[in-house]
Motif scaffolding. Structure first.
Motif: not given
Length: 700
Positions: A109-135
């Motif tokens: 469920l992805n759309n180009s309209a989500f990219k400008s949202d601040v909460k979507e940017e926070a979601t991306k950083y949280l996912l990257l943080t999850s990858i780092f902590i999991r590893t």
């Protein structure tokens, strides 16, 4: 007295408190590592919730809101099961299933309209943080030794997250959903490939990452969230990828879930494999509809398609033959489980290593033909074709890895022959004479003990027994030589010679080491070596002579001069002068008893180097002993293997596989390594020399 008692009590209390502190420190360390895993899961949960909230806010789709609320409800149920009913496995299974499902929704469920949202940017950083902590969590667990490795193809957590992701893909059209489900299956096969430490696992990992990211998802023409996809992929790949280095399981332990399955299940597993292979061939044939490059596609598919068919007929027959041999090994293993034999020792005794070495070459050609046919018939717009291709590669890599691992770790075949001539006294002319009548009972007990010991040795190490000859009147030279000729020309059921031949002798010997036989005849080491050279002209086997007699040292010294054969002599020296008040005089059979106990009882306390021993062990090997490698399949072996298992049409391919397998591209390194091993064994011979067959040669 009181001071001593006080000292003892204080010392005991100090020891107890120190142990409690160490245990508490260990618990604290494990708790800290576990909390790191909890932090990773919590971080991922927040990222998923925020991502789903953004999608509901931008699309106003009520289904997303329902799924979001249902996810929170499932989280509450899992918490109740874990903390109130102590059903930890059930709660974790529920969470892993939902993590896979929700990560799949977040990915699709992805759309180009989500990219400008601040909460979507926070979601991306949280996912990257999850990858780092999991590893970091997985790496810390393994460095601190908090992981208990158990044989498994797929863990329950991995399986449930794969299922959850596949269920999430059903939100798309049928064809795209089927493509993603097949890709999930390919990811599962890749995880198994890595966990089994297959030879080509890393190559498959790179191929999967490149094809799926650059070709597969663009062919579906749907917007994909790369951060959610990377988070999902890293969660599943992280553990098996790290375990390639950190896992301490042996090859047979890693493959134990497959090797110990029932024969019906393993036989039936060949059928779906054959269907998947056939499906790939049919999908590859769809390339023939492309008429733009017909002059390349049609001849290429005709040539490589026939090559693929022949290779995979061999592949299926090879798997079927492997299951047949494995069934025989399982029968022996389960019937003799009380004797503490491992499955790998049983497989080694049944010639499984030789079968796997030949099969490894043939399966490699199957894998190569799949890669070539996939390249020739590549369809960049067909997601199902790419998914099936990514399923086939790790499947065939797993089969290749199985044969490669078993071919390298299993010991070779071994056959043994024992000769016991219980004569201790010798007349003037050198002919052995029987013991006096008053010693007959003692002779019988000692000889029976030697026979039982050597038969126990043969049985424990799965050594095929040619015979155990016992003669109180001695053996003639002609009879013994005929026995030795028949023994040294024995072969395995599959045709090749045995890797190791063990010859045991206990009886009277002259001061120069010759065996004393009936009629005044003797058997010299040179006689044995002549017979051995005659039967082992291709130098594919080795001979180990075990002597329990008074004069074994001359043979031990003489074998060091042998330069063109692989021969070892294990013997013993009996003390000439013994204080009868401290120890009994040594007799024939004492060394056999100790040597067999040392090689058949892992918990023995025998110290060969201790001072004051009445029986000291000694061994020596020929000059080229360290050059020996277990029997590798020759051209004639491959031909016999082909005649046993495969149809005549596959003959050229089998010879091609044998030729390619015989290439030695690193011969210069091998020469240097052989020289180093020879010098090491000659100048610094080890006290205990492992033969690679499960038993050892020893010296005092």
């Amino acid at each position: 007295m009181c001071r001593s008692l006080r000292y003892c009590v204080s010392h005991c209390l100090y020891a107890v408190m120190t142990r409690l502190e160490e245990a508490n420190r260990e618990v604290n360390m494990r708790s800290s590592v576990r909390y790191l895993g909890y932090l990773s899961s919590l971080n991922l949960l927040v990222a998923i919730c925020m991502g789903l909230y953004v999608r509901w806010e931008k699309t106003a789709d009520s289904l997303i809101l329902v799924i979001f609320i249902l996810g929170l409800f499932v989280l509450g149920i899992a918490s109740i099961l874990h903390y109130y009913f102590s059903m930890e496995m059930a709660s974790l299974s529920l969470l892993h299933l939902w993590f896979g499902f929700l990560l799949g929704l977040l990915c699709f469920l992805n759309n180009s309209a989500f990219k400008s949202d601040v909460k979507e940017e926070a979601t991306k950083y949280l996912l990257l943080t999850s990858i780092f902590i999991r590893t970091l969590w997985a790496l810390t667990e393994r460095i601190c030794g908090c992981v208990r490795y158990r044989p498994a193809l797929l863990t329950s957590a991995e399986f449930l997250e794969l299922v959850g992701f596949a269920i999430a893909s059903t939100a798309m059209l049928l064809q795209k959903s089927m493509s993603i489900i097949l890709l999930v299956l390919a990811l599962a096969m890749l995880i198994v490939d890595l966990r089994m430490k297959s030879f080509l696992a890393f190559l498959n990992l790179v191929c999967f990452a490149v094809v799926s990211s650059l070709l597969f998802f663009p062919s579906l023409q749907i917007p994909i969230n790369p951060f959610a996809l990377a988070c999902y992929f890293s969660r599943l790949i992280c553990d098996p990828l790290l375990d390639v280095y950190f896992s301490s399981l042996s090859a047979t332990e890693r493959w134990l879930p497959f090797l110990t399955h029932g024969r019906v299940w393993r036989r039936l597993s060949v059928l779906p494999l054959g269907l998947v292979e056939l499906t790939f061939f049919v999908l590859a044939a769809f390339k023939l509809r492309d008429l733009q490059l017909w002059y390349f596609v049609i001849p290429g598919f005709a040539i490589f398609g026939v090559f693929w068919m022949i290779c995979h007929v061999i592949f299926i027959i090879t798997l079927w033959g492997f299951h047949t041999k494995l069934n025989d090994c399982q029968k022996v293993f389960y019937s003799q489980r009380s004797e503490n034999r491992s499955l790998d020792r049983v497989m080694a005794s049944k010639g499984m290593r030789h079968f796997c070495l030949i099969s490894e070459r043939l399966v490699f050609f199957s894998l190569l033909s799949t890669a070539i046919l996939g390249a020739v018939s590549w369809q960049p717009t067909n997601g199902i074709f790419m998914s099936v291709f990514l399923v086939i590669l790790p499947l065939e890599s797993i089969a290749h890895g199985l044969f490669h691992e078993l071919g390298n770790c299993l010991g070779g075949t071994c056959v043994g022959y024992a000769v016991v001539i219980p004569t201790n006294y010798c007349s003037v002319d050198g002919q052995p004479t029987l013991l006096p009548p008053e010693h007959v009972q003692q002779l019988n007990l000692r000889s029976t003990g030697m026979l039982n010991a050597i038969q126990r040795f043969f049985s424990y190490h799965m050594i095929d027994t040619y015979g155990c000859d016992y003669s109180t009147s001695g053996l003639s030279l002609d009879a013994l030589q005929s026995k030795l000729k028949a023994f040294l020309e024995l072969r395995t059921q599959d045709g090749p010679r045995h890797d190791t031949y063990v010859l045991y002798y206990s009886g009277h010997s002259h001061s120069s080491g010759e065996w004393a036989l009936a009629g005044g005849d003797v058997l010299r080491l040179s006689n044995v070596l002549e017979l051995w050279k005659e039967k082992n002209s291709d130098l594919c086997s080795r001979l180990i002579i075990v002597l329990d007699c008074e004069n074994s040292l001359p043979w031990i010294k003489e074998v060091r001069k042998v330069g063109d054969q692989y021969v070892a002599v294990q013997g013993a020296e009996m003390a000439r002068v013994v204080d009868v008040e401290e120890a009994e005089p040594p007799q024939l059979g004492d060394f056999t008893s100790e040597w067999v106990e040392f090689n058949c009882n892992p918990e023995n306390n025998i110290q060969w180097s201790e001072k004051g021993r009445t029986v000291t062990a000694a061994y020596s090997v020929s000059k080229r002993w360290s050059d020996y490698t277990l029997h590798l399949p020759t051209g004639s072996d491959v031909a016999k293997h082909w005649m046993t298992y495969f149809p005549r049409v596959t003959y050229p391919l089998v010879h091609l596989a044998n030729w390619c397998g015989g290439l030695n591209l690193f011969w210069a390194c091998g020469v240097c390594l052989r020289c180093f091993r020879r010098l090491k064994l000659r100048w610094f011979p080890p006290t205990v020399l492992d033969t690679g067959q499960g038993f050892k040669l020893v010296k005092s």
